[in-house]
Design an enzyme around this catalytic site. Structure first.
Site, short mmCIF file in Angstrom:
data_model
loop_
_atom_site.label_atom_id
_atom_site.label_comp_id
_atom_site.label_asym_id
_atom_site.label_seq_id
_atom_site.Cartn_x
_atom_site.Cartn_y
_atom_site.Cartn_z
N THR A 119 0.81 -1.21 0.00
CA THR A 119 0.00 0.00 0.00
C THR A 119 0.85 1.26 0.00
O THR A 119 1.96 1.27 0.54
CB THR A 119 -0.89 0.00 1.26
OG1 THR A 119 -1.50 1.29 1.39
CG2 THR A 119 -0.09 -0.25 2.52
N TYR A 145 -1.78 0.37 9.94
CA TYR A 145 -2.03 -0.33 8.68
C TYR A 145 -0.79 -0.28 7.80
O TYR A 145 -0.29 -1.31 7.33
CB TYR A 145 -3.24 0.30 7.96
CG TYR A 145 -3.40 -0.19 6.55
CD1 TYR A 145 -3.65 -1.54 6.30
CD2 TYR A 145 -3.28 0.67 5.47
CE1 TYR A 145 -3.78 -2.00 4.99
CE2 TYR A 145 -3.41 0.22 4.17
CZ TYR A 145 -3.66 -1.11 3.94
OH TYR A 145 -3.78 -1.57 2.64
#
Ligand code: UDP
Length: 328
Positions: A119, A145
């Site tokens: 990501t 995250y």
């Protein structure tokens, strides 16, 4: 010979698109999913399916002994940035811990190729001088995250070196839209992503929505993201798979188009579809959101020969809305 590809999270949003496109390209996907957010309907009939968690070494050993897996596409994981701030343990367990279990099982079974879902959140809140972002820019996640994925990337580098494996790490920017053939789309329950929420408002599934933060250091004060159509993202995965099957080296590549849109611009584009006006409230910033994330995707284009086909915000939001309408 038909290559069998293990798709973890194959019942989820991105994973289910991969499953359909793998079949389109002559591969045989094998799905592993715990259905925490995935849907059975998203998996085409006849696809081998293992129901359970990627963190289960016995299940992984069973899959690898029963199927002749050429490569793994690892999509399974938790993806909601604000939730990672309030429940970081879930992210380190589901993302980092489970990726280690997968890598360990692959090494043990001699399955040597991995395409990994990473990501743009690994870059944190990049300084304006680092926009657009290239892969060797500083990686300083500002939420669990992003850190859980960065730690996974590090493990992948070490494990592939030690165990004669290879991997392509794809750093996704903001994935949106639905399969252009209309077979699958984003159906994650309680989705938090901007375009998904906006199309739910437009189709009457929600009364309204908030813009989180209007005081960012951007032209209109709202956050800027590089939205990439799901089909273009999956195309990069298929090229990455091909690269690994041909014996290619490890790569870490950004997946985005190289230009960004603000939250307000996205809402304007959705309103312009002519299907109604979204009811929007201006709200405070959301935890963990960087102001601006835009990919430099030259490496993906040059190393894999990736050429996006749907680089157009209207196309993205129209396909997201079409999916939402088809579900009603
Ligand atoms: N966003 C928003 N309202 C929403 C959902 C998202 O204003 O209901 C904003 C969010 O704060 C961020 C951008 O839209 O600036 C993209 O958020 P999303 O959750 O889609 O993806 P992320 O970039 O967090 O992965």
């Amino acid at each position: 010979m038909t290559h069998q590809i293990l798709v973890t999270g194959g019942a989820g949003y991105i994973g289910s698109h991969a499953v359909h496109h793998l079949i389109d390209h002559g591969y045989q996907p094998v799905v592993l999913d715990d259905f925490s957010t995935g849907r059975h309907e998203a998996i085409p009939e006849g696809t081998p399916l293992y129901e359970g968690n990627v963190g289960d070494p016995h299940l992984l050993a069973t899959v690898f002994s029963e199927q002749n897996i050429t490569a793994v596409m690892h999509f399974a994981g938790s993806i909601v940035v604000p939730e990672s701030v309030t429940n970081p343990g879930k992210y380190y367990a589901n993302n980092t811990g489970n990726t280690l279990m997968l890598l360990t099982a692959m090494a043990k079974a001699g399955v040597s190729r991995l395409v990994f879902s990473s990501t743009a959140a690994v870059y944190g809140n990049p300084d304006a001088k680092f926009i657009p972002i290239v892969e060797d820019n500083p990686t300083e996640p500002i939420n669990p995250y992003g850190m859980s994925k960065l730690m996974s990337e590090r493990m992948i580098a070490d494990m592939t070196t030690a165990h004669d494996m290879s991997a392509v790490v794809l750093r996704y920017f903001n994935v949106a839209g639905a399969d252009m053939k209309g077979r699958v789309g984003q159906s994650t329950p309680d989705a938090t992503h901007l375009i998904k929420i906006a199309t739910q408002v437009l189709t009457g599934q929600r009364d309204g929505m908030s813009i989180f933060g209007t005081d960012y250091d951007t032209p209109d004060g709202t956050c800027i993201r590089d939205y990439i159509h799901i089909d273009d993202l999956i195309a990069a995965h298929l090229l990455a798979l091909d690269h690994l099957i041909k014996g290619g080296e490890n790569l870490t590549l950004n997946c985005g188009y190289g230009h960004g849109f603000s939250v307000k611009e996205v809402i304007t584009a959705i309103n312009a579809l002519g299907e109604g006006e979204i009811n929007v409230t201006l709200a405070d910033r959301r935890d963990g959101d960087p102001a601006r994330l835009i990919a430099d995707s030259s490496a993906c284009r040059n190393r894999l020969g990736w050429t996006p086909r749907h680089d157009d915000l209207t196309t993205i939001v129209r396909s997201a809305l079409a999916w939402e309408k088809s579900r009603q």
